[in-house]
Design an enzyme around this catalytic site. Structure first.
Site, PDB file in Angstrom:
ATOM      1  N   GLN A 177       0.811  -1.221   0.000  1.00 27.25           N
ATOM      2  CA  GLN A 177       0.000   0.000   0.000  1.00 27.25           C
ATOM      3  C   GLN A 177       0.843   1.269   0.000  1.00 27.25           C
ATOM      4  OE1 GLN A 177      -3.081   0.494  -0.591  1.00 27.25           O
ATOM      5  NE2 GLN A 177      -3.877  -1.577  -0.470  1.00 27.25           N
ATOM      6  N   SER A 197       2.796  -4.957  -4.930  1.00 28.40           N
ATOM      7  CA  SER A 197       1.681  -5.418  -5.767  1.00 28.40           C
ATOM      8  C   SER A 197       1.513  -4.478  -6.957  1.00 28.40           C
ATOM      9  CB  SER A 197       0.404  -5.421  -4.918  1.00 28.40           C
ATOM     10  OG  SER A 197      -0.732  -5.577  -5.741  1.00 28.40           O
ATOM     11  N   HIS A 199      -1.084  -3.873  -9.126  1.00 30.05           N
ATOM     12  CA  HIS A 199      -2.280  -3.057  -9.352  1.00 30.05           C
ATOM     13  C   HIS A 199      -2.528  -2.028  -8.263  1.00 30.05           C
ATOM     14  CE1 HIS A 199      -5.450  -5.480  -6.956  1.00 30.05           C
ATOM     15  NE2 HIS A 199      -4.295  -6.031  -6.684  1.00 30.05           N
ATOM     16  N   CYS A 323     -11.000  -7.212  -0.688  1.00 34.14           N
ATOM     17  CA  CYS A 323     -11.063  -8.661  -0.605  1.00 34.14           C
ATOM     18  C   CYS A 323     -12.143  -9.104   0.370  1.00 34.14           C
ATOM     19  CB  CYS A 323      -9.721  -9.225  -0.168  1.00 34.14           C
ATOM     20  SG  CYS A 323      -8.349  -8.254  -0.735  1.00 34.14           S
TER      21      CYS A 323
HETATM   22  N1  PMP Z   1      -1.320  -6.827   0.867  1.00 34.56           N
HETATM   23  C1  PMP Z   1      -2.041  -5.710   1.012  1.00 34.56           C
HETATM   24  C2  PMP Z   1      -1.711  -4.757   2.120  1.00 34.56           C
HETATM   25  C3  PMP Z   1      -3.092  -5.431   0.133  1.00 34.56           C
HETATM   26  O1  PMP Z   1      -3.804  -4.312   0.278  1.00 34.56           O
HETATM   27  C4  PMP Z   1      -3.384  -6.363  -0.904  1.00 34.56           C
HETATM   28  C5  PMP Z   1      -4.543  -6.129  -1.856  1.00 34.56           C
HETATM   29  N2  PMP Z   1      -5.764  -5.843  -1.241  1.00 34.56           N
HETATM   30  C6  PMP Z   1      -2.611  -7.512  -0.999  1.00 34.56           C
HETATM   31  C7  PMP Z   1      -1.583  -7.714  -0.102  1.00 34.56           C
HETATM   32  C8  PMP Z   1      -2.861  -8.536  -2.088  1.00 34.56           C
HETATM   33  O2  PMP Z   1      -2.405  -8.017  -3.308  1.00 34.56           O
HETATM   34  P1  PMP Z   1      -2.670  -8.755  -4.698  1.00 34.56           P
HETATM   35  O3  PMP Z   1      -4.031  -8.322  -5.124  1.00 34.56           O
HETATM   36  O4  PMP Z   1      -1.578  -8.209  -5.600  1.00 34.56           O
HETATM   37  O5  PMP Z   1      -2.529 -10.201  -4.493  1.00 34.56           O
END
Ligand code: PMP
Length: 386
Positions: A177, A197, A199, A323
């Site tokens: 983040q 990450s 995206h 998520c």
């Molecule tokens: N870690 C954090 C702090 C996230 O915000 C996210 C995405 N919500 C992830 C991991 C997972 O990332 P990815 O969608 O690339 O698997």
């Protein structure tokens, strides 16, 4: 016009990156092929690696390992630490499920897993972490900034104290983040391994990376191919990797301006909401926070209803992490901060992009306040009638 205020869920590619990704289609190939097509793809992957190295401030000897995203990267870290010996696995209650779920699995297998609680403000204190460490600890994983509240943890201090108390542990931080929202220097953090990450910084979803400090070695999670320095098997997602490289370079060039812009817009939004709406509160307001994130409790308003009502006004926000929203469970992060379920369910997250303006902030603030007041009035009418 749509106003996407859910940048912490996905920071959709802007037009410039879309054009560059479309051009990159010409470079696709299998980087393991020895012919020219393969070598062109290999060069593109290596260029992307350097772009990420520069963005996160990693040293030339540090390794960047591409993965299918932060989820896989985090799973890899837990798996690797688990294999490093029988010591405890230490993390926090506010981590992303991609850390918490593999840790829960290890706990079920009998492993000593210790999750540190945050302060009410959302912050993880180094002292709280140190109190559960032992000389045998195998993993210490603390995210640099939380995806829901935006609250930042003092990673440099945490890493330093952790190293003194648990010299054998792999020290990890989920940087997903924070990257793209403020400048970071991996080499100065004192951690062994970091997660990023794609995206979350305007690249494609489905790609991410681990950043490994020079000399740190881990076992791969995905085996069956010698790609990525034998640390992650499988033919590389060349297009995703190129998009991550492109986004890294663009973000790095503009990071100071991006941070300042996000902060100005977010602060304008918060100022207006706090002025125009009674009985609301910003979680982590006085903490070090990501410049783009606002996590607001609005008494008497259901977060899920507000998200839907704002969507009808073409304003996209979230009532929890991407998520977990859509599921009935309230945020584990806010619950860990000691909030009761009713309060947690009356919370929304607004996370700005760097290309939004103060006028955008005003539009969302006025709309949110109007809808929240209407919902409170409706609630009052219903309870009077009952
Ligand atoms: N870690 C954090 C702090 C996230 O915000 C996210 C995405 N919500 C992830 C991991 C997972 O990332 P990815 O969608 O690339 O698997």
């Amino acid at each position: 016009m749509f106003l996407d205020l859910d940048a912490n869920a996905t920071y959709a590619c802007d037009e410039q990156i879309q054009v560059l990704i479309a051009q990159a289609m010409a470079q696709l190939g299998n980087p393991s092929s020895v012919h020219r097509g393969g070598q062109r793809a290999r060069a593109a992957v290596e260029e992307a690696r350097e772009g990420i190295r520069e963005l996160v401030g990693a040293l030339p000897g540090d390794q960047i390992v591409f993965t299918s995203g932060a989820t896989e990267a985090n799973n890899t870290v837990v798996d690797a630490a688990t294999r490093m010996g029988s010591g405890s696995l230490v993390s926090t209650q506010i981590e992303h499920p991609s850390i918490l779920a593999p840790l829960a699995r290890e706990a079920l297998r009998g492993r000593d897993v210790r999750l540190v609680a945050p302060q009410q403000s959302g912050e993880i204190l180094p002292e709280a972490l140190v109190s559960v460490l032992g000389s045998e600890t195998a993993l210490i994983s603390v995210m640099m900034a939380n995806n829901e509240t935006g609250v930042c943890n003092p990673i440099i201090d945490i890493a330093q104290r952790a190293r003194e108390h648990a010299p054998r542990a792999l020290i990890h931080s989920d940087l997903s983040q924070v990257v793209g929202k403020q400048a970071i220097s991996f080499s100065e953090m004192g951690i062994d391994i970091g997660t990023i990450s794609g995206h979350k910084i305007g690249a494609l979803a489905g790609v991410g990376a681990l950043v490994l400090r020079h000399g740190v070695s881990i076992e791969p999670l995905v085996v069956g191919g010698s790609q990525e320095l034998k640390l992650r098997g499988g033919t590389e997602n060349v297009l995703g990797i190129i998009s991550l490289g492109i986004a890294s370079r663009l973000v790095r060039e503009r990071i100071t301006r991006r941070s300042a812009q996000m902060r100005a817009v977010r602060d304008r939004f918060e100022l207006l909401v706090l002025k125009e709406l009674s009985n609301c509160d910003i979680n982590g307001m006085n903490q070090q926070r990501l410049p783009n994130t606002s996590n607001i409790f609005i008494q008497g308003v259901r977060g899920d209803d507000l998200v839907v009502a704002l969507d009808l006004e073409r304003i996209l926000v979230s009532s929890g992490a991407a998520c977990s929203s859509g599921k009935p469970e309230p945020s584990h992060v806010l619950l860990a901060m000691g909030q009761d379920e009713q309060r947690v369910r009356s919370t929304v997250r607004v996370s700005f992009r760097a290309d939004q303006s103060e006028q955008d902030a005003e539009r969302v603030a006025h709309t949110l306040v109007r809808i929240a007041k209407r919902m409170r009035d409706e609630e009052r009418t219903v309870s009077h009638a009952a």
